[in-house]
Write a protein that holds these residues in place. Structure first.
Motif: not given
Ligand code: ATP
Ligand code: ZN
Ligand code: MG
Length: 302
Positions: A197-202
């Motif tokens: 499960d991934v999220t991308i964030d600054v």
């Protein structure tokens, strides 16, 4: 007992990680390494057709290059230097005496020409600069190194010696930001293929001190760093398993990475935290690789 301690303890109990008595310094089992090898093959599969030049540096770098990099300005708290005994026989005797009585025997150690590598790409820039002008089409490199950061922790995902696989791109602004974007897309696709499960964030780097706060804010405001996050020790605070960094022309200017017409190259690097990815897999699919979903095993081992 908190969650972090218990995941670390389970890793020790299963033998995947081996306790050395120092937080963040672990041995790895054959099974753990096998997962990293398999994941690196997957990285090769996604990045292999790009024609990157592979280079492997040892986990120590030239101290002069380290000094020039400015690492001590930004992250003095994380650096590790290699010091050695350089004395005569008399000095040796007093060193042994110190050890015998439990005093600090390290205070007379002298700095060597080697510093522990803080990120896989650090030794690359001066190496490429020495070659002369960059090709007009830019340059792409494939790196992997053990890296050292002095950040002891009970969180198994925060180690002091860990491996970073990196791709580093040098070229025009557009070339290197396109490179970075393509790896953000590939990163999501790869992690999906192995059931994570991934999220991308600054994101921002942990710049030291009060002046560092401004550097961190600036990095965020300009979207210079993104992270791909996966839950390992906490679902509320997932862990950065990849990072995507755009340096603008900062490294190009510092190291003299120029095109033939004299213009300064822009650079970007994409890093995989190999231990963190392995830990994310063990956390998500269980400590027994034989029990992992068939699709995940197939993606990793064919
Ligand atoms: P964090 O914010 O978690 O400290 P970072 O921003 O310092 O991560 P980078 O400097 O971008 O991380 O390093 C590239 C990659 O190396 C990270 O995305 C992560 O996967 C991995 N990494 C960084 N620090 C560690 C560590 N102490 N132990 C294991 N892996 C690490
Ligand atoms: Zn890098
Ligand atoms: Mg960090």
């Amino acid at each position: 007992m908190d969650m972090q301690t218990s995941f670390l303890d389970r890793l020790f109990d299963s033998g995947l990680l081996i306790d050395t008595g120092v937080d963040g310094l672990y041995g790895r089992s054959g099974q753990f390494e096998d997962v990293i090898t398999a994941f690196e093959r997957l990285i090769d599969k996604f990045g292999g057709a790009d024609g990157a030049e592979a280079i492997r540096f040892p986990p120590g770098m030239n101290r002069a290059f380290f000094e020039k990099s400015g690492y001590m300005k930004s992250f003095p708290q994380l650096a590790g230097t290699v010091h050695s005994f350089c004395g005569n026989e008399l000095d040796h005797m007093s060193l042994l005496k110190c050890m015998e009585v439990g005093e600090d025997w390290t205070k007379d150690q002298e700095a060597t020409d080697i510093v522990l590598t803080p990120a896989a790409c650090y030794p690359l820039y001066p190496t490429v600069a020495k070659r002369g002008a960059l090709p007009d089409g830019g340059a792409l490199f494939d790196l992997q190194s053990y890296c050292f950061r002095h950040e002891p922790s009970k969180d198994p995902a925060r180690q002091q010696l860990f491996r970073m696989r990196e791709y580093v791109c040098m070229g025009t602004d557009k070339h290197v930001t396109d490179f970075r974007q393509s790896w953000m897309d590939r990163g999501v696709e790869m992690m999906k293929a192995v059931g994570l499960d991934v999220t991308i964030d600054v994101a921002n780097d942990p710049f030291f001190g009060r002046a560092g706060k401004m550097l961190a804010n600036n990095q965020r405001d300009q979207n210079l760093k993104f992270e791909l996050l996966i839950p390992i020790t906490s679902t509320a605070k997932p862990t950065a398993c990849m990072s995507f960094n755009y340096h603008q022309d900062a490294f190009g200017a510092k190291w003299g990475l120029n095109f033939a017409d004299g213009s300064v190259a822009h650079t970007a690097c994409v890093g995989f935290g190999l231990e963190r990815i392995a830990l994310a897999l063990f956390h998500t699919h269980g400590l027994d690789v034989k029990e992992w979903p068939e699709s995940v095993r197939k993606a990793l081992w064919g």
